[in-house]
Design a protein around this motif. Sequence first.
Motif, PDB file in Angstrom:
ATOM      1  N   THR A  18      -7.070  -0.300  -8.753  1.00 52.63           N
ATOM      2  CA  THR A  18      -7.362  -1.735  -8.808  1.00 52.63           C
ATOM      3  C   THR A  18      -6.339  -2.518  -7.997  1.00 52.63           C
ATOM      4  OG1 THR A  18      -8.419  -1.593 -10.964  1.00 52.63           O
ATOM      5  CG2 THR A  18      -7.516  -3.731 -10.352  1.00 52.63           C
ATOM      6  N   GLY A  19      -5.071  -2.206  -8.165  1.00 50.12           N
ATOM      7  CA  GLY A  19      -4.037  -2.890  -7.400  1.00 50.12           C
ATOM      8  C   GLY A  19      -4.189  -2.678  -5.910  1.00 50.12           C
ATOM      9  N   GLY A  23      -5.293  -5.573  -3.259  1.00 54.75           N
ATOM     10  CA  GLY A  23      -4.412  -5.939  -2.157  1.00 54.75           C
ATOM     11  C   GLY A  23      -5.092  -5.836  -0.815  1.00 54.75           C
ATOM     12  N   VAL A  24      -5.827  -4.753  -0.598  1.00 57.12           N
ATOM     13  CA  VAL A  24      -6.526  -4.573   0.674  1.00 57.12           C
ATOM     14  C   VAL A  24      -7.635  -5.620   0.832  1.00 57.12           C
ATOM     15  CG1 VAL A  24      -8.052  -3.003   1.954  1.00 57.12           C
ATOM     16  CG2 VAL A  24      -5.952  -2.138   0.915  1.00 57.12           C
ATOM     17  N   LEU A  25      -8.410  -5.829  -0.218  1.00 58.34           N
ATOM     18  CA  LEU A  25      -9.514  -6.795  -0.156  1.00 58.34           C
ATOM     19  C   LEU A  25      -9.019  -8.210   0.137  1.00 58.34           C
ATOM     20  CD1 LEU A  25     -12.525  -7.583  -0.659  1.00 58.34           C
ATOM     21  CD2 LEU A  25     -11.855  -7.929  -3.044  1.00 58.34           C
ATOM     22  N   TRP A  26      -8.081  -8.668  -0.653  1.00 56.11           N
ATOM     23  CA  TRP A  26      -7.657 -10.068  -0.512  1.00 56.11           C
ATOM     24  C   TRP A  26      -6.740 -10.287   0.679  1.00 56.11           C
ATOM     25  CZ3 TRP A  26     -10.687 -13.440  -2.321  1.00 56.11           C
ATOM     26  CH2 TRP A  26     -11.497 -13.113  -3.401  1.00 56.11           C
ATOM     27  N   SER A  27      -6.012  -9.279   1.127  1.00 58.84           N
ATOM     28  CA  SER A  27      -5.243  -9.464   2.356  1.00 58.84           C
ATOM     29  C   SER A  27      -6.159  -9.411   3.576  1.00 58.84           C
ATOM     30  CB  SER A  27      -4.106  -8.453   2.468  1.00 58.84           C
ATOM     31  OG  SER A  27      -4.600  -7.139   2.503  1.00 58.84           O
ATOM     32  N   ILE A  65      -1.970  -2.176   9.512  1.00 60.69           N
ATOM     33  CA  ILE A  65      -0.842  -1.597   8.766  1.00 60.69           C
ATOM     34  C   ILE A  65      -0.321  -2.602   7.736  1.00 60.69           C
ATOM     35  CG2 ILE A  65       1.547  -0.797   8.983  1.00 60.69           C
ATOM     36  CD1 ILE A  65       0.659   0.499  11.651  1.00 60.69           C
ATOM     37  N   GLY A  66      -0.270  -3.877   8.105  1.00 62.09           N
ATOM     38  CA  GLY A  66       0.148  -4.915   7.155  1.00 62.09           C
ATOM     39  C   GLY A  66      -0.781  -4.997   5.962  1.00 62.09           C
ATOM     40  N   ILE A  67      -2.080  -4.907   6.199  1.00 60.80           N
ATOM     41  CA  ILE A  67      -3.054  -4.945   5.106  1.00 60.80           C
ATOM     42  C   ILE A  67      -2.866  -3.735   4.191  1.00 60.80           C
ATOM     43  CG2 ILE A  67      -5.522  -4.693   4.616  1.00 60.80           C
ATOM     44  CD1 ILE A  67      -5.998  -6.549   7.061  1.00 60.80           C
ATOM     45  N   LEU A  68      -2.663  -2.566   4.755  1.00 63.11           N
ATOM     46  CA  LEU A  68      -2.441  -1.372   3.938  1.00 63.11           C
ATOM     47  C   LEU A  68      -1.130  -1.453   3.152  1.00 63.11           C
ATOM     48  CD1 LEU A  68      -3.716   1.408   6.361  1.00 63.11           C
ATOM     49  CD2 LEU A  68      -4.855   0.511   4.321  1.00 63.11           C
ATOM     50  N   LEU A  69      -0.094  -2.027   3.765  1.00 59.73           N
ATOM     51  CA  LEU A  69       1.178  -2.203   3.046  1.00 59.73           C
ATOM     52  C   LEU A  69       1.031  -3.183   1.882  1.00 59.73           C
ATOM     53  CD1 LEU A  69       3.758  -2.247   5.983  1.00 59.73           C
ATOM     54  CD2 LEU A  69       3.465  -0.480   4.233  1.00 59.73           C
ATOM     55  N   VAL A  70       0.244  -4.239   2.080  1.00 60.61           N
ATOM     56  CA  VAL A  70      -0.016  -5.165   0.967  1.00 60.61           C
ATOM     57  C   VAL A  70      -0.765  -4.440  -0.143  1.00 60.61           C
ATOM     58  CG1 VAL A  70      -1.279  -7.244   0.292  1.00 60.61           C
ATOM     59  CG2 VAL A  70       0.094  -7.259   2.355  1.00 60.61           C
TER      60      VAL A  70
END
Length: 159
Positions: A18-19, A23-27, A65-70
């Motif tokens: 879920t986390g 993070g991926v969805l909303w970023s 990469i930023g989206i995956l890190l979020v």
Amino acid sequence: MQQNRKAASRFNLSDMVTGFIGGVLWSTIAWLAYFFHFTNLSAADFVLRSWIWMPWADSWAGELIGILLVGILSVLVAFLYYVFLKKSQGIIPSILFGVALWVLVQIVLAPIIYGVESAFQADRNANITTMCLYLLYAVFIGYSVSYEYQQSQAYQDKT
């Protein structure tokens, strides 16, 4: 019976997923807001470009990469929600959690991160956009984590 109840009260894989998905969805949605100039900061600005000054960090690869890190950092956010607010019901705790996240990132952390404007420097549209994104993100995380916890408690009560 006591051991089953203890197992149900642990942070589990579905909370981690879920986390990450939250993070991926909303970023990704935040990146779209950045792309359409609703805000002047993307997820990569916070978690990548402020630390890495390479040409690829300004490309689509840097955004990805930023989206995956979020997404990875969001596992920690889901864990924090689980620890402090898992028993809460309704939308208000999630909204307050979202406001707290927005204040933490946009007011407290942004001024100390190189190249990131704080909420005081950003324009009104950027602040409204980011606040809405943080609220939706927190409601997604909060409802999912609380629902999973409530369901596991109900299952444990039946057995």
